[in-house]
Motif scaffolding. Structure first.
Motif, PDB file in Angstrom:
ATOM      1  N   PHE A 233       1.048  -1.029   0.339  1.00  0.00           N
ATOM      2  CA  PHE A 233       0.455   0.218  -0.076  1.00  0.00           C
ATOM      3  C   PHE A 233       0.912   1.241   0.090  1.00  0.00           C
ATOM      4  CE2 PHE A 233      -2.572  -3.884   1.876  1.00  0.00           C
ATOM      5  CZ  PHE A 233      -4.101  -3.042   0.645  1.00  0.00           C
ATOM      6  N   VAL A 234       1.724   1.536   0.653  1.00  0.00           N
ATOM      7  CA  VAL A 234       2.914   2.485   0.901  1.00  0.00           C
ATOM      8  C   VAL A 234       4.010   2.349  -0.583  1.00  0.00           C
ATOM      9  CG1 VAL A 234       5.340   3.711   1.813  1.00  0.00           C
ATOM     10  CG2 VAL A 234       3.100   2.275   2.836  1.00  0.00           C
ATOM     11  N   TYR A 235       3.987   1.170  -0.690  1.00  0.00           N
ATOM     12  CA  TYR A 235       4.718   0.946  -2.625  1.00  0.00           C
ATOM     13  C   TYR A 235       3.662   2.197  -3.395  1.00  0.00           C
ATOM     14  CZ  TYR A 235       9.074  -1.198  -1.737  1.00  0.00           C
ATOM     15  OH  TYR A 235       9.937  -1.733  -1.348  1.00  0.00           O
ATOM     16  N   ARG A 236       1.979   1.462  -3.522  1.00  0.00           N
ATOM     17  CA  ARG A 236       1.233   2.030  -3.933  1.00  0.00           C
ATOM     18  C   ARG A 236       1.054   3.419  -4.056  1.00  0.00           C
ATOM     19  NH1 ARG A 236      -5.094   1.231  -3.404  1.00  0.00           N
ATOM     20  NH2 ARG A 236      -4.681   2.338  -1.500  1.00  0.00           N
ATOM     21  N   GLN A 237       1.628   4.034  -3.055  1.00  0.00           N
ATOM     22  CA  GLN A 237       1.548   5.732  -2.697  1.00  0.00           C
ATOM     23  C   GLN A 237       2.772   6.317  -3.580  1.00  0.00           C
ATOM     24  OE1 GLN A 237       0.464   6.039   1.597  1.00  0.00           O
ATOM     25  NE2 GLN A 237      -1.860   7.019   1.050  1.00  0.00           N
ATOM     26  N   HIS A 238       4.128   5.893  -3.066  1.00  0.00           N
ATOM     27  CA  HIS A 238       5.210   6.320  -3.376  1.00  0.00           C
ATOM     28  C   HIS A 238       4.946   6.838  -4.945  1.00  0.00           C
ATOM     29  CE1 HIS A 238       6.760   5.853   0.807  1.00  0.00           C
ATOM     30  NE2 HIS A 238       6.166   6.805   0.766  1.00  0.00           N
ATOM     31  N   CYS A 239       4.982   5.134  -5.333  1.00  0.00           N
ATOM     32  CA  CYS A 239       4.960   4.916  -6.899  1.00  0.00           C
ATOM     33  C   CYS A 239       4.333   5.990  -7.981  1.00  0.00           C
ATOM     34  CB  CYS A 239       4.502   4.126  -7.028  1.00  0.00           C
ATOM     35  SG  CYS A 239       6.179   2.631  -7.014  1.00  0.00           S
ATOM     36  N   ALA A 240       2.764   6.131  -6.892  1.00  0.00           N
ATOM     37  CA  ALA A 240       2.009   7.135  -7.392  1.00  0.00           C
ATOM     38  C   ALA A 240       1.888   8.800  -7.526  1.00  0.00           C
ATOM     39  CB  ALA A 240       0.225   6.661  -7.212  1.00  0.00           C
ATOM     40  N   GLN A 241       2.543   8.679  -6.598  1.00  0.00           N
ATOM     41  CA  GLN A 241       2.610  10.401  -6.428  1.00  0.00           C
ATOM     42  C   GLN A 241       4.106  10.687  -7.226  1.00  0.00           C
ATOM     43  OE1 GLN A 241       3.688  11.356  -2.712  1.00  0.00           O
ATOM     44  NE2 GLN A 241       4.474  13.344  -2.396  1.00  0.00           N
ATOM     45  N   LEU A 242       4.965   9.407  -7.232  1.00  0.00           N
ATOM     46  CA  LEU A 242       6.456   9.973  -7.932  1.00  0.00           C
ATOM     47  C   LEU A 242       5.871  10.326  -9.351  1.00  0.00           C
ATOM     48  CD1 LEU A 242       9.356   8.349  -5.824  1.00  0.00           C
ATOM     49  CD2 LEU A 242       8.575  10.376  -6.133  1.00  0.00           C
ATOM     50  N   LEU A 243       4.364   9.241  -9.938  1.00  0.00           N
ATOM     51  CA  LEU A 243       4.666   9.331 -11.858  1.00  0.00           C
ATOM     52  C   LEU A 243       3.382   9.698 -12.100  1.00  0.00           C
ATOM     53  CD1 LEU A 243       5.985   5.792 -11.402  1.00  0.00           C
ATOM     54  CD2 LEU A 243       6.172   6.442 -13.300  1.00  0.00           C
ATOM     55  N   GLY A 244       3.050  10.257 -11.353  1.00  0.00           N
ATOM     56  CA  GLY A 244       1.335  11.407 -11.325  1.00  0.00           C
ATOM     57  C   GLY A 244       0.380  10.318 -11.679  1.00  0.00           C
ATOM     58  N   LEU A 245       0.122   8.780 -10.952  1.00  0.00           N
ATOM     59  CA  LEU A 245      -1.072   8.187 -11.184  1.00  0.00           C
ATOM     60  C   LEU A 245      -2.052   7.959 -10.293  1.00  0.00           C
ATOM     61  CD1 LEU A 245       1.597   4.768 -12.443  1.00  0.00           C
ATOM     62  CD2 LEU A 245      -0.110   6.687 -13.500  1.00  0.00           C
ATOM     63  N   GLU A 246      -3.190   8.414 -10.216  1.00  0.00           N
ATOM     64  CA  GLU A 246      -4.230   8.608  -9.412  1.00  0.00           C
ATOM     65  C   GLU A 246      -4.147   6.766  -8.500  1.00  0.00           C
ATOM     66  OE1 GLU A 246      -8.585   9.221 -10.478  1.00  0.00           O
ATOM     67  OE2 GLU A 246      -7.191   9.761 -12.489  1.00  0.00           O
ATOM     68  N   ALA A 247      -3.743   6.976  -7.260  1.00  0.00           N
ATOM     69  CA  ALA A 247      -3.474   5.813  -6.413  1.00  0.00           C
ATOM     70  C   ALA A 247      -4.378   4.913  -6.710  1.00  0.00           C
ATOM     71  CB  ALA A 247      -3.458   5.960  -4.430  1.00  0.00           C
ATOM     72  N   SER A 248      -5.849   5.156  -6.614  1.00  0.00           N
ATOM     73  CA  SER A 248      -6.592   3.984  -6.855  1.00  0.00           C
ATOM     74  C   SER A 248      -6.414   3.239  -8.421  1.00  0.00           C
ATOM     75  CB  SER A 248      -8.029   4.534  -6.787  1.00  0.00           C
ATOM     76  OG  SER A 248      -8.570   5.498  -7.804  1.00  0.00           O
ATOM     77  N   LYS A 249      -5.886   3.315  -9.228  1.00  0.00           N
ATOM     78  CA  LYS A 249      -6.221   3.714 -10.519  1.00  0.00           C
ATOM     79  C   LYS A 249      -4.701   2.200 -10.954  1.00  0.00           C
ATOM     80  CE  LYS A 249      -8.661   6.152 -12.922  1.00  0.00           C
ATOM     81  NZ  LYS A 249      -8.900   7.368 -14.164  1.00  0.00           N
ATOM     82  N   LEU A 250      -3.369   2.363  -9.527  1.00  0.00           N
ATOM     83  CA  LEU A 250      -2.875   1.779  -9.953  1.00  0.00           C
ATOM     84  C   LEU A 250      -2.594   0.165  -8.628  1.00  0.00           C
ATOM     85  CD1 LEU A 250       0.715   0.933  -9.956  1.00  0.00           C
ATOM     86  CD2 LEU A 250       1.151   2.978  -8.619  1.00  0.00           C
ATOM     87  N   ARG A 251      -2.537  -1.002  -9.133  1.00  0.00           N
ATOM     88  CA  ARG A 251      -3.183  -1.981  -8.422  1.00  0.00           C
ATOM     89  C   ARG A 251      -1.646  -2.951  -7.840  1.00  0.00           C
ATOM     90  NH1 ARG A 251      -6.661  -7.111 -10.424  1.00  0.00           N
ATOM     91  NH2 ARG A 251      -6.448  -8.408  -8.493  1.00  0.00           N
TER      92      ARG A 251
END
Lengths: 754, 158
Positions: A233-251
């Motif tokens: 879950f933390v990886y999702r948040q960090h990756c989403a933030q760094l890549l400009g993705l929406e967290a809920s769209k990154l599984r």
């Protein structure tokens, strides 16, 4: 939700037993899928180019030749990872660590990456990337880095935590201070004062599985990441933030994890793999080599610590003080701060002061390693405590017992302790047969204590009851060492069913609410609390369905031993309904039966351990060998005692490696010279004896079953216990870890005056 | 791309594959044949996670070329169980909780199988030296050694 987390003192039927783990079969047959064991159709191979310099300006990167190589599908640099951190300094450092932005800050710092059709093409492409560096002066030693003359790693750093902002930048990012009372006055009351300085070298977590992931960014903005991590879950948040993705769209799906020990709580390669996939339009698999793991992931801090402790002749400590300097790599950290908090946590002290300094060096960014920062502080403090006991002529165990913290003691870092295990582990050590066993020639015995906070945190669990009466438990804390077994035991206990009726899985980020990492020894503590809560919610529904079936008020239905029972003589003719019977009818009584829980698991009980160690030192070579080792630790309640023992043994073994062998060795050029398991030697089977364990259970009042985290404390005492044993065996105080043969030999020869 | 044609036997079954001259047997097993039981922990023969048995000899498959398997017998962790019957070592590793993360387990099982084939009644010291080529970072080896001792006893009685 009226969940009461307080300890209730129940009698257990499942908890405390030792069944086989549910994921075991897959792991002994080779079927378990780890980070590198997953593949996607059309997948490319990702590779990272790393700086060979410890400190260098990146003047120019020319990727054109690499891009033209047949089979290369994407080449990225920092330009492909624009800064989206929006003033979040911590995340900016994470971004910079993933891909150097203008300056390479350590040997191994990523500077570019490629995705190609196969590994051989990817390797060739890396060789075609041309980089122009301007080499800068570097510093890798923590004490050197603190000097005014040291090369500056980041000229925007002005030490925080000082009374006045310093006029000049430095490599010290922060000063922190803890304690209470008046140490000057306390030392004034001491009959004996011991003052010593210590150093510890940098070590790596040494997980056998290198970092690995498969990233897939789709054209519609959705993305998938398969990764070995301690916290998806933390990886999702960090990756989403760094890549400009929406967290809920990154599984993010956590694979089986081949060891982490804190080292898989940080993203490194994952944002790079996602950026490569986005650019190439295809899935990318990125697996670090062992060389990369050592050069660019982990490690722990290198430290330099001064300790001063004073005591009266009767053995009462009157004051204790420590100054702790911890390297944090090229980015700000809070490692010395944690060390300063833990240093004197085992003791009841009227006057105590610790000061921590966070120090930048040209080494990889420091990452958590099992009870991060505590082992080094314990090494320094417990060595000085032993010296003090010796000077006072008091047995080291008795000296510690006399000064041990108790329930009601104000800890050196602030909070007042509840019921704690330091006294009981010391008493157990005092009476342990190991303490009385005879020692041979060149052998010495040492003991030491250790403390760790333990954490709780955000936790979410789903418990679903199938129509066949089987139960699936979906948890969000990654299983690093048997937690699916322990959580299944807890669910079986609460529901009153057989362990075999349950199956626990780690759910992906799209299937469950947010969960913090598996860190801070929180996996079993916090997820068991949520599991108990979820099971109790399911039991409410089960009782309700039974009441419906019987057509009686739900308040007349109780849940006992896996059955709904109609309470009272008037219901004497109603036979108890099992979970299975209620589940079988669920389709006609209101549909599926499930229990959910989301909570912040507060009240992680602090943890203490005492270790005893016998060492034999070869006076000719300086080689030290562990010949007997005993771990005594408070578990609160051992849910699956075999895996609790495993945590105790594993922590001790890592501590033994740290104490005797393991260290990062840098050359004058600032390059890491031992980035492999041949030269960075972790303990092998023939290095170690059996490791005896004794589990104490002092219930944590803030958990229904009394559970405390058990994973980390076991690495805190070994450095000190072994140092005390080596010092006793060699007849000279060891102050520098690791106590490798050359260091021990030099100490022996210096003592002999030779 | 042209490759080297290799005919070999893996866990008793005939296999044929094409591989590149610089491709390791570990890469072939994992990436070409889907046998991901052997793990790459280091790629330099230091950790033993990729241990396999090649013609009765314990080797690190990361140090063997895929082309070298031509005409030989390869045994991997996937071949240890017979149908639904676990090998005694697999069973004892489970019972003793000789694994935590489990990444080193396939290598340890293969190394232990090779050890017991050559020395069915090893002392603790012989087990410790026999398995010294395999790294485990989780367990401290205590439960691994006990599992191998227990499995040796079972296998002697069988």
């Amino acid at each position: 939700m009226n969940f009461d987390p307080r300890f209730s003192g129940r009698k257990f039927s499942s908890v405390g037993t030792r069944p086989l783990r549910p994921d075991g079969i897959d792991k002994v047959t080779g079927r378990a899928r780890y980070g590198a064991d997953f593949n996607m159709a059309g997948q490319l191979v990702g590779r990272v180019l790393r700086s060979p310099h410890a400190h260098a300006k990146i003047l120019k990167i020319d990727t054109s030749k690499a891009e033209k190589l047949a089979g290369v599908k994407a080449v990225i640099t920092a330009a492909d990872l624009p800064d989206l951190t929006d003033g979040d300094a911590g995340m900016y450092d994470v971004l910079d660590n993933c891909m150097a932005r203008g300056k390479a800050l350590y040997d191994g710092h990523a500077v570019a990456a490629v995705a190609a059709v196969d590994a051989s093409t990817a390797r060739q492409a890396l060789k075609l990337i041309e980089i122009e560096y301007e080499i800068l002066p570097h510093v890798t030693d923590v004490d050197e880095a603190m000097k005014h003359t040291a090369p500056l790693i980041n000229d925007a750093i002005f030490t925080e935590g000082l009374e006045e902002k310093p006029a000049k930048p430095s490599n010290v990012t922060k000063r922190s201070q803890f304690g209470h009372g008046d140490v000057h006055q306390g030392f004034g009351h001491a009959d004996v004062i011991v003052e010593r300085s210590f150093k510890t070298e940098q070590t790596h977590q040494g997980y056998i599985e290198p970092h690995a992931c498969v990233a897939n960014v789709n054209l519609d903005g959705t993305a998938d990441l398969w990764v070995c991590t301690q916290g998806h879950f933390v990886y999702r948040q960090h990756c989403a933030q760094l890549l400009g993705l929406e967290a809920s769209k990154l599984r993010v799906t956590s694979s089986e994890i081949g060891g982490g020990f804190g080292g898989k709580t940080h993203v490194w390669a994952e944002p790079v793999a996602l950026a490569l996939s986005r650019k190439a339009g295809r899935p990318v698999k990125l697996v670090m080599t062992r060389d990369e793991v050592f050069r660019a992931s982990g490690p722990t801090s290198a430290t330099s610590i001064d300790v001063k402790i004073g005591a009266r002749k009767d053995g009462t400590i009157t004051a204790a003080e420590a100054t702790l300097r911890y390297s944090s790599g090229p980015y700000a950290g809070t490692w010395a701060e944690i060390g300063a908090m833990t240093a004197f946590a085992c003791y009841k002290l009227d006057n105590v002061k610790t000061v921590g300094f966070e120090v930048l060096v040209n080494r990889p960014k420091t990452a958590a390693y099992r009870a991060p920062s505590a082992p080094m502080a314990a090494f320094a403090v417990e060595s000085a405590v032993d010296e003090l006991a010796k000077e006072l002529g008091i047995d080291p165990v008795e000296f510690r017992i006399k000064n041990a913290a108790q329930e009601g003691t104000r800890s050196s870092y602030g909070p007042v302790y509840g019921p704690i295990g330091i006294g009981p582990t010391l008493e157990a050590a005092k009476h342990h047969p190991h303490m009385k066993a005879p020692l041979g020639k060149n052998q010495g015995r040492g003991m030491a204590c250790g403390f760790w906070f333990n954490f709780g945190g955000q936790t979410c669990v789903d418990l679903n009851i199938g129509m066949d009466g089987s139960v699936s438990l979906a948890v969000g804390t990654v299983d690093v060492g048997g937690s699916r077994a322990s959580l299944s035991l807890v669910a079986a206990e609460e529901l009153g069913i057989d362990y075999a009726q349950l199956k626990a899985v780690v759910a992906d980020t799209s299937s469950l609410g947010y969960n913090d990492m598996t860190d801070g020894s929180r996996g079993t503590f916090s997820s068991s609390m949520a599991t108990i809560s979820a099971a109790r919610n399911a039991i409410k529904i089960l009782r309700d369905r039974a009441a419906q079936t019987w057509d009686i008020p739900v308040d007349d239905v109780v849940w006992e031993n896996g059955h709904a029972i109609a309470k009272g003589e008037k219901y004497g003719n109603l036979a108890a309904l099992s979970l299975k019977e209620i589940a079988a009818k669920s389709g006609t009584t209101g549909g599926p039966i499930a229990g959910h829980s989301e909570l912040v698991a507060d009240g992680a009980g602090v943890s203490f351990a005492t270790h005893i160690c016998d060492i034999e030192v070869d006076p000719e070579t300086g080689a030290a060998r562990v010949i007997r080792y005993t771990v005594i630790q408070d578990a609160g309640k051992a849910v699956h005692p075999t895996y609790v023992e495993g945590q105790y043994q594993g922590g001790a073994a890592q501590g033994i490696g740290w104490a005797l062998n393991e260290e990062y060795i840098y050359g004058k050029d600032g390059r890491l010279q031992n980035a492999g398991f041949l030269d960075y030697r972790i303990p092998v089977c023939s290095d170690l004896p059996m490791i005896d364990t004794q589990i104490l259970e002092i219930p944590n009042p803030n958990h229904p079953y009394g559970v405390r985290g058990v994973g980390e404390t076991s690495i805190v005492p070994p450095l000190a216990a072994i140092a005390n044993a080596v010092s006793n065996a060699a007849g000279v105080r060891m102050t520098h870890i690791p106590m490798s043969p050359p260091r021990v030999l030099a100490a022996i020869e210096a003592e002999r005056g030779g | 791309m042209a490759g080297i044609a290799v005919s070999t036997t893996i866990n008793g079954d005939a296999f044929e594959y094409l591989c590149q001259p610089d491709e390791t047997l570990l890469d072939v097993l994992r990436d070409r044949l889907g046998l991901t039981g052997a793990k790459e922990g280091c790629g330099t023969g230091d950790c033993g996670a990729c241990s396999i048995i090649l013609d009765d000899r314990l080797v690190c498959s990361c140090l063997v070329l895929g082309a070298e398997a031509e005409g030989r017998q390869v045994e991997t962790v996937e071949g240890m169980a017979h149908g639904d019957q676990l090998h005694p070592l697999q069973q004892k590793f489970l019972e003793h909780a000789a694994l935590q993360c489990g990444i080193c387990t396939p290598g340890f099982l293969i190394a232990a199988k090779d050890l017991l084939a050559k020395n069915p009644d090893p002392t603790e010291e012989e087990i410790r030296f026999g398995l010294a080529g395999n790294l485990c970072r989780c367990t401290g080896y205590d439960k691994i050694v006990r599992a191998v001792q227990d499995a040796a006893n079972v296998m002697k009685g069988a």
